[in-house]
Design an enzyme around this catalytic site. Structure first.
Site, PDB file in Angstrom:
ATOM      1  N   GLU A 113       1.018  -1.306  -0.001  1.00  0.00           N
ATOM      2  CA  GLU A 113      -0.406  -0.241   0.038  1.00  0.00           C
ATOM      3  C   GLU A 113       1.055   1.509  -0.413  1.00  0.00           C
ATOM      4  OE1 GLU A 113      -2.429  -0.409   3.500  1.00  0.00           O
ATOM      5  OE2 GLU A 113      -4.272  -1.787   1.857  1.00  0.00           O
ATOM      6  N   ASN A 160      -4.801  -5.041  -2.190  1.00  0.00           N
ATOM      7  CA  ASN A 160      -5.921  -5.107  -0.616  1.00  0.00           C
ATOM      8  C   ASN A 160      -6.562  -4.845  -0.927  1.00  0.00           C
ATOM      9  OD1 ASN A 160      -3.144  -6.125   0.433  1.00  0.00           O
ATOM     10  ND2 ASN A 160      -2.543  -4.244   1.147  1.00  0.00           N
ATOM     11  N   TYR A 199     -14.525  -0.924   4.015  1.00  0.00           N
ATOM     12  CA  TYR A 199     -14.552   0.379   3.546  1.00  0.00           C
ATOM     13  C   TYR A 199     -15.143   0.839   2.157  1.00  0.00           C
ATOM     14  CZ  TYR A 199     -10.901  -0.267   6.657  1.00  0.00           C
ATOM     15  OH  TYR A 199      -9.897  -0.577   8.960  1.00  0.00           O
ATOM     16  N   TRP A 230      -7.534 -10.691   6.056  1.00  0.00           N
ATOM     17  CA  TRP A 230      -6.701 -10.360   7.247  1.00  0.00           C
ATOM     18  C   TRP A 230      -7.699 -10.032   8.351  1.00  0.00           C
ATOM     19  CZ3 TRP A 230      -2.188  -7.838   7.396  1.00  0.00           C
ATOM     20  CH2 TRP A 230      -2.072  -6.509   7.649  1.00  0.00           C
TER      21      TRP A 230
END
Length: 755
Positions: free
Chosen positions: A383, A437, A443, A517
């Protein structure tokens, strides 16, 4: 001969060099404050210890070995500064020979976990624990020895040049060092032993080392009809027994465990191990533990591996840094396929643009772990695009990839792109294979959004081998709901999310891996979510490893061969509805549900996730039992206890101010209720919420607007992470915090200002 002496015991520790306390290693000063919110101690602390060298040590070479120090360490012996190591996660050594003496020697180590501009990670969504949190050893060797000053490596590299079921052709490179004042003629000998200790082959080579010379010798080895290391099916380990001989004396020796295997990744067929398709059902792992931080012992490593094995995983992404050698050894022995990476994460330095430290950490990662058969993938970044689309970042990612391929051409390079990197971006072609990811269903968007995105990416990039390097949702075992929904933090949504996503992933063979995750909750000082400060709660198991969440059993039902049955939502004890659905996760074929001693229903030919619908509860306490049977005759049982109540327990609901990670970063405006959203046309050349924070804050008028609506963002601890992001990007991650009204009001002011 080599003598490794562990010196973990009886150190003195001080934060200010005035008050000292006795500690044993591993040790961190952030064991308790590192997972409780933004404010945890960061700074320079001191360790000191007396070590005794025997008369027999005279004339030998003395090295101090540190397996991990967070994160900048200065080492002194008898007030002589041996050197500084920068980076928290790799092994490093200093040659202390000229500084020590026979008898008592004073060792002092200054360790500093302050974030500095040229040491990585710069900023990330996990706590940077300080301390001497791994083993410290004294290594005593003869003047002629296998090199100890090669980036913390073992000094032996065994390359698997060509491996098949019929023959393994290997080359062993051994780095030698002669610290004598005269030349030395040495013989390097390698016995290659199978798992039972039987010698299957050997290699030998003579070498002349001049005084004070370092030299590499390379020797070919061949193993006929090798037993291959085949992941969890057969993690077979050979041992290369390396010795260095001077005349008739063996002056140094080291054993190198090695598993022989070959592998590939195909854009359509996924991961192929030893010619066989192998599904990489993966979890990610951080190394910290509740009330221990990073200062964990083999006991905790063993517990983590036992849980990862139980869930049925076949692969682990060891995020976001180099892990303990003990755990890599466990991965070899247990047959886990590993993604190992460096902490080049989130944000690149603004001032050090060459990437000296991430390159150093990459060399250390590869050289120290070169011989581990479990490692198949080297990760060069995670990221890193969060810090903005900077040309120097793209350049450094490419340089890290090239460096890694140079250091180890036998493995594949990969990286984890942040979720907003476009499908067509050149990042997707930099490394051998790539991961994303993605957090649909947490999100952004819904969990079901994975399906069109995956197929769309695969269609756009048919030659790119894709994996999902992170996916997950927060799950706090205190919160429960009969109707779970996105961002309610309930254990029920956490499990439902993973059910939904796994059903999408399992149908797509082209995904070379998927990584949950996370396997365990972990310390993340930037977070204050769902009423829990300083922690990321996406784990399948809790931070203390004492509770396996329902989602753990969901994956176990799909991944494991162990026969079991688990009733979901056991912690949802108080029920306000007299009719409920009872969900089970199981590897059995038939299940019978009993309520208060009465058989309700038997289901045959069941799936890993099975629901008994519209089950009636009686007044007061209810005992729910499930008996499950498998075709081989195995019988498994589980029980749950529910109480029918008149009102929902308010403790089961997360607080209204749930505090998403994005919301943590801002003082959001409260007077938005009366805002009427209108259509806005953004003039060409005008500022808007699609411009990065860094660009906005560079314009005084825009900075005033941002401070007006969002507070003093530059003083926020995570400003460096969000500086390269736009408000629109954050809105994709958290549409509740940056809702339509907030975006409209900020844009209405910003569009009056030219870029």
């Amino acid at each position: 001969m080599r003598d490794i002496r562990n010196i973990n015991a009886n150190w003195q520790f001080s934060k200010d060099e005035t008050v000292w306390e006795s500690v044993n290693l591993p040790h961190t000063w952030n064991a308790y404050d590192g997972a409780n919110g933004f404010d945890y101690y960061k700074g320079a602390c001191w360790y000191r210890k007396d070590i005794l060298l025997k008369q027999d040590d005279a004339g030998k070479r003395i090295f101090l070995e540190f397996e991990g120090a967070g994160s900048v360490a200065d080492v002194y012996v008898n007030d002589v500064h041996l050197g500084q190591h920068r980076g928290a996660f790799s092994t490093f050594r200093f040659d202390a020979t000229e500084a020590v003496q026979t008898g008592v020697n004073k060792v002092a180590v200054k360790v500093d976990n302050t974030v500095v501009e040229d040491v990585y990670p710069q900023m990330a969504d996990f706590t940077f624990f300080g301390g001497l949190y791994r083993n410290v050893n004294l290594v005593v060797v003869e003047p002629v020895h296998i090199e100890l000053m090669d980036y913390g490596s073992k000094g032996v590299y065994i390359s698997q040049d060509s491996v098949s079921e019929k023959k393994a052709e290997l080359s062993a490179k051994v780095l030698l060092r002669n610290d004598q004042d005269e030349a030395a003629a040495v013989r390097v000998w390698i016995d290659f032993a199978d798992a039972e200790g039987v010698i299957q082959g050997y290699a030998a080579k003579e070498a002349l080392l001049e005084a004070k010379e370092s030299k590499a010798v390379v020797m070919p080895m061949v193993v006929d009809n090798p037993v291959l290391w085949h992941g969890r099916k057969n993690p077979y380990i050979y041992t290369a027994k390396v010795s260095v001989q001077l005349f008739n004396d063996t002056v140094d020796n080291i054993d190198i465990p090695i598993g022989l295997r070959y592998f590939a990744v195909d854009p359509e067929e996924g991961f192929i191990l030893n010619g066989e398709y192998t599904r990489l059902n993966g979890v990610s792992r951080h190394q910290d533990r509740k009330d221990m931080g990073w200062a964990i012992t083999p006991k905790e490593h063993d517990e983590d591996m036992a849980l990862i094995k139980e869930v049925g995983a076949t692969s682990i992404r060891l995020a976001h840094y180099q892990h303990d050698q003990y755990f890599y050894d466990l991965c070899d022995k247990e047959g886990m396929v590993i993604w190992a990476e460096i902490p080049f994460i989130s944000v690149m330095s603004k001032t050090e643009l060459e990437g000296i430290n991430p390159k150093q950490q990459m060399i250390e990662l590869v050289r120290q772990n070169f011989n581990h058969p479990s490692i198949c993938f080297w990760g060069v970044q995670n990221e890193i695009q969060i810090g903005g689309d900077r040309p120097e970042v793209r350049r450094l990612v490419k340089e890290l990839n090239d460096l890694t391929k140079k250091e180890d051409p036998t493995r594949l390079t990969t990286m984890a792109n942040v979720m907003f990197v476009p499908d067509e971006d050149e990042y997707n072609y930099t490394t051998d294979i790539v991961g994303y990811n993605k957090y649909y269903g947490w999100y952004q968007g819904q969990a079901e959004d994975f399906e069109p995105w995956l197929d769309g990416f695969h269609k756009t990039n048919p030659k790119v081998s894709l994996c999902i390097s992170e996916y997950g949702a927060e799950g706090i075992i205190r919160y429960h709901s009969e109707a779970p929904e996105v961002k309610d933090y309930t254990e029920e949504y956490h499990a439902l999310y993973h059910e939904t996503v796994w059903n999408i992933f399992k149908e797509r063979k082209y995904l070379w891996a998927t990584y949950v995750w996370n396997m365990f909750d972990f310390g993340a000082n930037i977070r204050d979510e769902g009423g829990v400060k300083g922690r990321n709660n996406k784990g399948l198991a809790t931070y203390d490893r004492k509770v396996k969440k329902d989602a753990f059993y969901m994956y176990k039902a799909h991944w494991s061969d162990e026969k079991f049955v688990h009733i979901a939502s056991k912690r949802f004890v108080e029920r306000a509805q007299d009719t409920v659905n009872i969900k089970i996760y199981t590897t059995c074929d038939k299940a019978t549900l009993t309520v208060n001693g009465q058989v309700v229903e038997t289901k045959s030919g069941i799936e890993p996730v099975t629901v008994f619908e519209s089950v009636k509860l009686g007044a007061g306490a209810n005992t729910i039992s499930v008996v499950a049977e498998s075709k081989d005759g195995t019988v498994c049982t589980d029980k749950a206890f529910f109480e029918l109540v008149t009102e929902e327990n308010p403790a089961y609901k997360a607080p209204e101010a749930k505090g998403s990670v994005v919301a943590n970063w801002f003082d959001m405006p409260e007077d938005m209720e009366d805002v009427e959203v209108e259509e806005l046309v953004i003039p060409e050349g005008a500022l808007s919420t699609n411009v990065s924070f860094g660009e906005l804050m560079a314009v005084p008028e825009a900075k005033l607007i941002i401070n007006k609506y969002l507070g003093d963002v530059e003083s926020q601890p995570m400003y460096g992470m969000m500086e390269g992001m736009s408000i629109d990007t954050l809105a994709e991650m958290d549409s509740e915090t940056f809702n339509e009204k907030v975006i409209f009001r900020i844009n209405k002011d910003l569009i009056l200002i030219e870029k």
